[in-house]
Design a protein around this motif. Structure first.
Motif, short mmCIF file in Angstrom:
data_model
loop_
_atom_site.label_atom_id
_atom_site.label_comp_id
_atom_site.label_asym_id
_atom_site.label_seq_id
_atom_site.Cartn_x
_atom_site.Cartn_y
_atom_site.Cartn_z
N ASN A 242 -9.96 5.60 14.60
CA ASN A 242 -10.86 4.97 13.36
C ASN A 242 -9.61 4.58 12.20
O ASN A 242 -9.41 4.12 11.99
CB ASN A 242 -11.99 5.37 12.87
CG ASN A 242 -12.91 5.05 13.77
OD1 ASN A 242 -13.41 4.72 14.42
ND2 ASN A 242 -14.22 4.86 12.76
N PHE A 243 -8.99 6.07 12.45
CA PHE A 243 -7.63 6.20 11.66
C PHE A 243 -6.38 5.46 12.23
O PHE A 243 -5.15 5.31 11.53
CB PHE A 243 -7.49 8.01 11.80
CG PHE A 243 -8.00 8.42 10.59
CD1 PHE A 243 -8.21 7.80 8.97
CD2 PHE A 243 -8.78 9.49 11.02
CE1 PHE A 243 -9.07 8.85 8.27
CE2 PHE A 243 -9.14 10.67 10.39
CZ PHE A 243 -9.51 10.34 9.21
N ASP B 20 -2.38 7.90 3.21
CA ASP B 20 -3.08 7.68 2.46
C ASP B 20 -4.19 8.12 3.71
O ASP B 20 -5.62 7.80 3.06
CB ASP B 20 -3.62 6.27 2.35
CG ASP B 20 -2.39 6.62 0.77
OD1 ASP B 20 -1.71 6.81 0.23
OD2 ASP B 20 -1.66 4.72 1.13
N LYS B 21 -4.43 8.37 4.49
CA LYS B 21 -5.67 9.22 5.82
C LYS B 21 -6.19 10.36 4.79
O LYS B 21 -5.69 11.26 4.55
CB LYS B 21 -5.51 9.52 7.11
CG LYS B 21 -4.69 7.73 7.01
CD LYS B 21 -3.90 7.08 8.42
CE LYS B 21 -3.70 6.20 8.95
NZ LYS B 21 -3.01 5.60 9.98
N SER C 273 -12.72 8.78 6.51
CA SER C 273 -13.55 9.49 7.62
C SER C 273 -13.82 10.81 6.97
O SER C 273 -13.31 11.41 5.88
CB SER C 273 -12.80 9.76 8.75
OG SER C 273 -12.33 8.08 9.08
N LYS D 61 -7.91 5.98 2.72
CA LYS D 61 -8.53 5.80 3.91
C LYS D 61 -9.21 7.00 4.60
O LYS D 61 -9.01 8.27 4.80
CB LYS D 61 -7.90 4.61 5.31
CG LYS D 61 -7.27 3.78 4.82
CD LYS D 61 -6.01 2.76 5.36
CE LYS D 61 -5.37 1.74 5.64
NZ LYS D 61 -4.57 1.98 4.45
N ASN E 289 -5.93 3.53 -2.30
CA ASN E 289 -5.48 2.98 -1.30
C ASN E 289 -5.83 3.45 0.28
O ASN E 289 -5.33 3.73 1.05
CB ASN E 289 -3.85 3.21 -0.92
CG ASN E 289 -3.56 1.96 -2.20
OD1 ASN E 289 -4.02 0.79 -1.80
ND2 ASN E 289 -1.90 2.18 -2.77
N THR F 105 -18.17 1.28 7.42
CA THR F 105 -17.89 1.77 9.07
C THR F 105 -18.60 1.71 9.44
O THR F 105 -20.52 1.95 9.66
CB THR F 105 -17.22 3.25 9.03
OG1 THR F 105 -16.32 3.56 10.14
CG2 THR F 105 -17.99 4.13 8.15
N LYS G 222 -13.57 2.13 0.99
CA LYS G 222 -12.66 2.94 1.68
C LYS G 222 -13.23 4.26 3.34
O LYS G 222 -12.08 4.77 3.87
CB LYS G 222 -12.13 4.14 0.56
CG LYS G 222 -11.42 3.74 -1.00
CD LYS G 222 -11.64 4.54 -1.66
CE LYS G 222 -10.90 4.43 -3.48
NZ LYS G 222 -11.16 5.65 -3.74
N VAL H 60 -13.62 4.92 6.85
CA VAL H 60 -12.42 4.17 7.71
C VAL H 60 -13.64 4.81 9.07
O VAL H 60 -13.17 4.45 10.37
CB VAL H 60 -11.78 4.17 8.36
CG1 VAL H 60 -10.70 2.95 6.68
CG2 VAL H 60 -11.26 5.40 7.65
#
Length: 293
Positions: free
Chosen positions: A288-289, A95-96, A174, A172, A170, A218, A195, A197
């Protein structure tokens, strides 16, 4: 001084009547001064396309064809239309997501190559290179300027929101972008809400409204060039003040280089500084991830 006055006039929407009446000593204008209400940071930056010095500082990209991993995808946007992007999926379910946002040239093969670089370096992260030009790609500075000026805020935001929906509830997210994409990287972080990050912006126009910056979920890594005539040290300093006022964290890395120093096709390209900035961005994104290794 005349060139500086012309540039700042293009960036600003108004000058006070009182100042305009002073003919012998024109007021000092800051390129980080706030535009009128209704003109956001990315629109202000787009005005630079009319400046010959800015356009002249960007050499046309050399011919290049990307033939690596990834594919073009299409997704629905929140304005009832659809958009396309270049996606490289993680080899494991994740989900990244890293949203990569192009320079003023558009989603060309150089950006796809950059997306592939991050895909190889950020294992377990899906990479999506957004297309805010709706399929148009420039090959000359003149074309690029027209495309950048032609971007409608509402459409660009609809594309980003559509990509966020595509990523899923869901996700996340960047973001990273350069020049035109640098400003839109920050806007993406704002639009991503909870969401978001991470956000990396290379020499892009910062958001100037503290109220908006307060909504960031963030911190931000800002990569700038001290010789940049447009996103200059004064603009960067104001961004730091605004982020402090918003009680948000920003890390600034400034290099003794010129605008677009990380672009190999730019005459002011610096291999040394570009490599260092990339390493900093990579470290930031991994942290961050919450990636291992």
């Amino acid at each position: 001084m005349k060139k500086l006055w012309t540039l700042c006039a293009a960036l600003l929407s108004v000058v006070s009547v009182a100042s305009a009446q002073v003919s012998t000593s024109p007021p000092k204008m800051s390129c980080c001064a706030r535009p009128t209400a209704g003109a956001n940071a990315t629109e202000v930056f787009a005005m630079l396309a009319t400046n010959e010095d800015f356009s002249g500082g960007h050499d046309a990209p050399l011919p290049y064809t990307y033939e690596g991993q990834g594919e073009m995808i299409e997704f629905k946007t929140t304005d009832g239309q659809s958009a396309k992007a270049f996606e490289i999926k993680s080899n494991v379910r994740s989900d990244k997501y890293l949203f990569v946002i192009h320079e003023w040239w558009g989603l060309n093969d150089y950006i796809k190559k950059e997306a592939a670089t991050y895909a190889n370096e950020l294992k377990g992260v899906n990479i999506i290179a957004l297309d805010l030009y709706d399929g148009q790609v420039a090959s000359t500075p003149d074309e690029a300027g027209k495309l950048m000026q032609g971007v409608k805020t509402e459409r660009a935001e609809a594309i980003i929101k559509g990509a966020l929906l595509y990523a899923g509830p869901n996700a996340k997210v960047s973001s990273i972008g350069w020049c035109f994409g640098g400003g839109w990287s920050l806007q993406t972080a704002l639009l991503a809400g909870p969401k978001a990050v991470g956000c990396v912006m290379y020499y892009g126009m910062p958001e100037k409204e503290v109220a908006k910056l307060k909504t960031l979920n963030t911190d931000v890594l800002g990569i700038f060039a001290s010789q940049d005539k447009w996103i200059n040290p004064e603009v960067v300093a104001q961004f730091q003040k605004d982020m402090a006022a918003a009680k948000k964290k920003v890390t600034i890395k400034s290099y003794d280089a010129d605008h677009a120093f990380a672009n190999p096709s730019n005459p002011k390209y610096s291999q040394k500084y570009s490599a260092d900035a990339h390493a900093a961005a990579l470290e930031y994104l991994r942290k961050n991830f919450k990636l291992k290794g």
